[in-house]
Design a protein around this motif. Structure first.
Motif, short mmCIF file in Angstrom:
data_model
loop_
_atom_site.label_atom_id
_atom_site.label_comp_id
_atom_site.label_asym_id
_atom_site.label_seq_id
_atom_site.Cartn_x
_atom_site.Cartn_y
_atom_site.Cartn_z
N GLN A 1 -1.46 7.07 1.36
CA GLN A 1 -1.88 7.17 0.22
C GLN A 1 -1.57 5.18 0.02
OE1 GLN A 1 -0.99 9.87 -2.95
NE2 GLN A 1 0.11 8.00 -4.57
N SER A 2 -0.40 5.04 -0.32
CA SER A 2 0.43 3.90 0.68
C SER A 2 0.50 3.28 1.27
CB SER A 2 0.96 4.03 -1.00
OG SER A 2 2.23 4.53 -0.82
N PRO B 1 -4.38 4.00 3.77
CA PRO B 1 -4.98 4.23 2.39
C PRO B 1 -6.85 3.86 2.63
CG PRO B 1 -3.62 2.99 2.35
CD PRO B 1 -2.95 2.79 4.74
N ASP C 1 -5.95 3.43 -5.40
CA ASP C 1 -4.81 3.65 -5.66
C ASP C 1 -5.28 4.49 -7.70
OD1 ASP C 1 -1.63 4.48 -5.91
OD2 ASP C 1 -2.05 3.19 -7.23
#
Length: 430
Positions: free
Chosen positions: A283-284, A353, A360
């Motif tokens: 995700q990051s 990501p 995000d």
């Protein structure tokens, strides 16, 4: 005259000596003639004699009585004030404790979630099981000649999937027309659910909704014991919706039992996933070291009985916490992968990501916004081309964007147009 004066002097000393020995806590008026003892007579005393008695005895009476008056007052002050302090201060200490009980707070802040969790628990404890789950899924896979297997979950007692969730299903078949999609849902496996899925079946797509048999799905895993304890009431479901946490566990157990691709219902697939195997998306990541900082479980692609899935399920059962959002989902897979990375026997890949999460959650609203000026329009176009080139899917982050509408000319407006199957799909209502 001399004899009379001598007698008077004798009587003065005779009356004065016994007074200190027979003092009493009576006030100073005891020295009045009418209050003297009966065996003493002063009727024949002159006024000068009475004056001498007052002068001699007043200091003695003052010294004797003042301490006695002050001492009772001090003792009574202590006895009166102590109960007052106790009665005044104890109730305020108890009232804040009652008002800060966490059960009241959870009921006020999350009433819908609390009711939903209770309803799901009642269903689980009722003894009603989808005994046909195993045969339904097995027959579906065998008869459909699936080229790829997809799984989604929809654990709800009230709400059916909306337009956004249906567009996520469309995106799966747009990129994988010969895929099989199993939606594990207690609500969609019904007449209402069949009506919702009928357009896909009419198009010839292979899709089925099946009521979950949790005992069968969790059997021979660490989830089996945890689930049995949950039904007995020995596991606190917590403030987070139980359906959400059951979905976190179901996706792991389904892939462990069958293998395939799991997708959240707010994932829009952009291109084929058939070439991906045993992968999980970051995700990051740290922009300097290029190492991931957090993983996500919205997209999982794994073989049947993969050891990493086994570890995920074990972690869920051993560390379950229903009061922390993400603890049993994204944070769980992040914890486990961090521990097993580099160890032999685990064969998987962490994708960057932009593969599944090109935006995000904190910036997802920018994907819903149309161009404001020429500069913004150019930025949107460049971002759209980058996503089409690099990304396999886009996470819409429903938790943050469920109330945001898709504007004309926005990034999502173009993406959804690419993934749309039905011409009457309303993108503006998302």
């Amino acid at each position: 005259m001399l004899i009379l004066l001598a007698c008077n002097g004798f009587s003065v000393f005779y009356l004065n000596l016994p007074v200190p020995a027979k003092s009493s806590p009576e006030p100073a008026n005891l020295l009045l003639p009418e209050n003297l003892p009966a065996d003493k007579t002063v009727t024949k005393l002159s006024s000068s004699v009475m004056y001498a008695v007052k002068e001699e005895n007043l200091p003695v009476i003052l010294k004797t009585h003042f301490p006695l008056v002050q001492k009772p007052n001090l003792s009574t002050v202590k006895e009166v004030k102590l109960p007052v302090i106790q009665k005044t201060h104890f109730p305020p200490l108890q009232k804040p404790n009652v008002s800060t009980v966490p059960v009241q707070k959870s009921f006020v802040v999350r009433p819908r979630r609390s009711r939903s969790s209770r309803q799901i628990l009642r269903i689980l404890r009722s003894g009603k099981k989808a005994k046909s789950f195993s045969s339904k899924v097995q027959d579906f896979f065998q008869n459909s000649k699936c080229k790829s297997r997809f799984f989604m979950t929809w654990i709800s007692t009230v709400e059916l999937p909306g337009d956004r969730e249906l567009l996520a299903i469309e995106s799966v078949f747009k990129s994988h027309p010969k895929a099989c999609l199993v939606i594990v849902s207690n609500l969609l496996d019904s007449k209402r659910g069949n009506f919702v899925l009928k357009p896909f079946l009419d198009k010839g797509f292979k899709i089925i909704a099946v009521n979950p048999d949790f005992d069968f799905i969790f059997k021979n895993t660490h989830a089996e014991l945890w689930f049995n304890q949950l039904k007995k009431g020995n596991v606190n479901p917590g403030e987070i919706a139980l359906g959400q946490n059951l979905s976190n566990l179901l996706r792991l157990a389904l892939l462990y039992k069958y293998g395939g691709v799991y997708l959240d219902t707010d994932i829009i697939v952009l291109k084929s996933l058939n070439k991906l195997r045993n992968v999980i998306g970051a995700q990051s990541m740290n922009p300097e070291t290029k190492n991931w900082t957090r993983l996500n479980n919205a997209v999982l692609i794994f073989d049947k009985q993969h050891p990493l899935l086994y570890k995920f399920i074990q972690e869920f059962a051993l560390t379950f916490d229903g009061n922390k959002w993400g603890h049993n989902g994204p944070y769980l897979v992040s914890r486990v992968v961090a521990r097993v990375s580099g160890r032999p026997g685990f064969n998987f890949t962490v994708l960057p990501p932009w593969t599944f999460y090109p935006v995000d959650w904190s910036r997802i609203r920018s994907f819903f916004q149309g161009p404001k000026d020429e500069v913004h329009s150019k930025w949107l176009q460049n971002k759209l081309e980058q996503i089409r080139r690099q990304s396999f899917a886009v996470h819409l982050w429903n938790r943050q964007s469920s109330n945001v509408r898709v504007e004309e000319g926005s990034i999502l407006h173009h993406i959804l147009s690419d993934c749309c199957i039905f011409s009457n799909s309303s993108k503006s209502s998302l």
